[in-house]
Enzyme design. Structure first.
Site, PDB file in Angstrom:
ATOM      1  N   HIS A 170       1.391   4.832  -2.415  1.00 48.14           N
ATOM      2  CA  HIS A 170       1.041   5.717  -3.525  1.00 48.14           C
ATOM      3  C   HIS A 170       2.318   6.385  -4.000  1.00 48.14           C
ATOM      4  O   HIS A 170       2.938   7.133  -3.239  1.00 48.14           O
ATOM      5  CB  HIS A 170       0.030   6.766  -3.064  1.00 48.14           C
ATOM      6  CG  HIS A 170      -1.239   6.181  -2.548  1.00 48.14           C
ATOM      7  ND1 HIS A 170      -2.323   5.917  -3.368  1.00 48.14           N
ATOM      8  CD2 HIS A 170      -1.597   5.785  -1.302  1.00 48.14           C
ATOM      9  CE1 HIS A 170      -3.302   5.398  -2.633  1.00 48.14           C
ATOM     10  NE2 HIS A 170      -2.878   5.289  -1.386  1.00 48.14           N
ATOM     11  N   ASP A 213       1.763   4.010   2.892  1.00 52.53           N
ATOM     12  CA  ASP A 213       0.733   4.850   2.285  1.00 52.53           C
ATOM     13  C   ASP A 213       1.360   5.977   1.473  1.00 52.53           C
ATOM     14  O   ASP A 213       1.603   5.835   0.280  1.00 52.53           O
ATOM     15  CB  ASP A 213      -0.214   5.373   3.374  1.00 52.53           C
ATOM     16  CG  ASP A 213      -1.566   5.837   2.848  1.00 52.53           C
ATOM     17  OD1 ASP A 213      -1.816   5.707   1.643  1.00 52.53           O
ATOM     18  OD2 ASP A 213      -2.376   6.314   3.661  1.00 52.53           O
ATOM     19  N   ASP A 214       1.598   7.135   2.099  1.00 56.37           N
ATOM     20  CA  ASP A 214       2.199   8.312   1.448  1.00 56.37           C
ATOM     21  C   ASP A 214       3.361   8.779   2.325  1.00 56.37           C
ATOM     22  O   ASP A 214       3.241   9.739   3.089  1.00 56.37           O
ATOM     23  CB  ASP A 214       1.160   9.424   1.313  1.00 56.37           C
ATOM     24  CG  ASP A 214      -0.026   9.003   0.461  1.00 56.37           C
ATOM     25  OD1 ASP A 214       0.088   9.054  -0.776  1.00 56.37           O
ATOM     26  OD2 ASP A 214      -1.057   8.609   1.044  1.00 56.37           O
ATOM     27  N   HIS A 273       0.868  -1.186   0.000  1.00 46.38           N
ATOM     28  CA  HIS A 273       0.000   0.000   0.000  1.00 46.38           C
ATOM     29  C   HIS A 273       0.897   1.226   0.000  1.00 46.38           C
ATOM     30  O   HIS A 273       1.256   1.761   1.044  1.00 46.38           O
ATOM     31  CB  HIS A 273      -0.913  -0.034   1.238  1.00 46.38           C
ATOM     32  CG  HIS A 273      -1.928   1.072   1.292  1.00 46.38           C
ATOM     33  ND1 HIS A 273      -3.111   0.953   1.982  1.00 46.38           N
ATOM     34  CD2 HIS A 273      -1.942   2.327   0.769  1.00 46.38           C
ATOM     35  CE1 HIS A 273      -3.806   2.074   1.880  1.00 46.38           C
ATOM     36  NE2 HIS A 273      -3.105   2.930   1.148  1.00 46.38           N
ATOM     37  N   HIS A 281      -9.497   1.058  -1.336  1.00 51.75           N
ATOM     38  CA  HIS A 281      -9.485   1.719  -0.035  1.00 51.75           C
ATOM     39  C   HIS A 281     -10.896   1.645   0.534  1.00 51.75           C
ATOM     40  O   HIS A 281     -11.868   1.999  -0.144  1.00 51.75           O
ATOM     41  CB  HIS A 281      -9.084   3.191  -0.184  1.00 51.75           C
ATOM     42  CG  HIS A 281      -7.634   3.422  -0.447  1.00 51.75           C
ATOM     43  ND1 HIS A 281      -6.943   2.760  -1.430  1.00 51.75           N
ATOM     44  CD2 HIS A 281      -6.739   4.252   0.152  1.00 51.75           C
ATOM     45  CE1 HIS A 281      -5.677   3.177  -1.422  1.00 51.75           C
ATOM     46  NE2 HIS A 281      -5.528   4.080  -0.475  1.00 51.75           N
ATOM     47  N   GLU A 284     -11.398   3.420   6.166  1.00 51.16           N
ATOM     48  CA  GLU A 284     -10.425   4.341   6.772  1.00 51.16           C
ATOM     49  C   GLU A 284     -11.239   5.470   7.395  1.00 51.16           C
ATOM     50  O   GLU A 284     -11.468   5.496   8.598  1.00 51.16           O
ATOM     51  CB  GLU A 284      -9.453   4.877   5.713  1.00 51.16           C
ATOM     52  CG  GLU A 284      -8.460   5.891   6.260  1.00 51.16           C
ATOM     53  CD  GLU A 284      -7.682   6.624   5.165  1.00 51.16           C
ATOM     54  OE1 GLU A 284      -6.684   7.267   5.504  1.00 51.16           O
ATOM     55  OE2 GLU A 284      -8.080   6.576   3.978  1.00 51.16           O
TER      56      GLU A 284
END
Length: 338
Positions: free
Chosen positions: A16, A275-276, A14, A194, A197
């Protein structure tokens, strides 16, 4: 323990790629492309990264992505992340990209995917890191626009390992994209999404039942529905959890409240991801270390999370087994000599 976590073989499922754009590279690309930035210096960027919710983050995220113009820009972005994987003992990564973020700005789909794919090939050859590419649809845009990008992607299908769904969750339920995911399935592309969340447990159910996803990205709100947790456990449907992201965006107020280890102990197939990472305070190792420091994660739990990451990947079974064997060898060697 931190040394163990840092060196432990693992996969990341996961991530990005646009969210790995570090401020230094953002400035470099803006200069290269002669683009003005709304930030005076690196410190101003870091100040801007102090957001409090998903939408504030996304506003900055999309603005920053504007520096990505050429195929070389996308290559450099991806290569920087893959070098970080090499430093962090990430042996395999399944990378999300958001073509609509770029095609809406007039950047061609080919420019985006060719730059990323070239870096993935070089990482395999030079760093020994395997990777797969997952194309995400932006859920705040229309289903028609998602279908349009899927059609545009069809000549590049061989470079894709699957499709996903990201961006603003609230108000954009999975069922909005049912037809798009049906079309992707007909093209032979497995799906992830997703869900759970910011959105409720119901979004996880709908991602599973309507979009037919094989993994849930985030999914931490599954605990609001005991039946859902039972199904996730029974079917071993993976959750790609991002602890630092969850606390930065106030899904949990503090890492000490995070439920990932509780889910792990219940037998749910949870994994650790970043994630980011440029925005949320760290890459995958920083996420593992945060779990150790806030939740006293044990070595056995860490190994189980790493095993889950390989098992939950879209790799062929033979490659999964080879990576799991490397993890076993590492854990056994560390027990002897660590």
């Amino acid at each position: 323990m931190i040394d163990f976590l840092t060196k432990m073989p693992k996969a990341e499922l996961h991530l990005h790629i646009e969210g790995s754009l570090e401020p230094e590279l953002m400035f470099e690309l803006a200069q290269r492309n002669n683009l003005p930035l709304p930030y005076a210096d690196l410190e101003a960027v870091r100040q801007a990264y102090q957001f409090g919710n998903l939408q504030d983050f996304l506003d900055i995220y999309y603005a920053s992505a504007a520096v990505l113009i050429t195929e070389q820009d996308f290559y450099d972005l991806t290569w920087a992340y893959l070098k970080k994987c090499a430093e962090q003992s990430v042996l395999h990564s399944e990378i999300f990209f958001d073509p609509q973020t770029h095609t809406q700005r007039g950047i061609s789909f080919a420019t985006v995917i060719n730059g990323i794919s070239r870096a993935l090939a070089d990482a395999k050859a030079q760093l020994g890191i395997s990777s797969l590419l997952i194309m995400c649809f932006l859920r705040h845009l229309s289903a028609e626009e998602a279908m349009q990008i899927l059609v545009e992607a069809s000549p590049y299908k061989a470079q894709l390992a699957g499709v996903g769904l990201d961006s603003s969750e609230l108000g954009h339920p999975p069922e909005k994209f049912t037809e798009v995911f049906e079309m992707a399935a007909e093209m032979g592309l497995p799906a992830v999404a997703h869900a759970g969340e910011e959105g409720p447990a119901e979004y996880i159910w709908n991602a599973l039942n309507l979009l037919k996803v094989r993994r849930i990205d985030h999914g931490v709100r599954c605990v609001e529905d005991a039946e859902l947790v039972a199904v996730l456990k029974e079917k071993q449907i993976p959750l790609t959890v991002c602890p630092l992201s969850n606390t930065k965006l106030k899904v949990f107020q503090d890492m000490s409240e995070h439920n990932i280890l509780d889910l792990l102990e219940q037998g749910v197939n949870v994994t650790v991801n970043s994630d980011d990472p440029a925005y949320f305070g760290g890459y995958v190792n920083e996420n593992f270390i945060a779990l150790f420091e806030a939740l006293s994660m044990s070595r056995a739990q860490a190994v189980k999370l790493a095993q889950n990451s390989f098992k939950a990947s879209f790799l062929p079974q033979q490659e999964k087994q080879a990576l799991l064997a490397r993890l076993d060898d590492f854990a056994a060697s560390y027990a002897l000599h660590g």
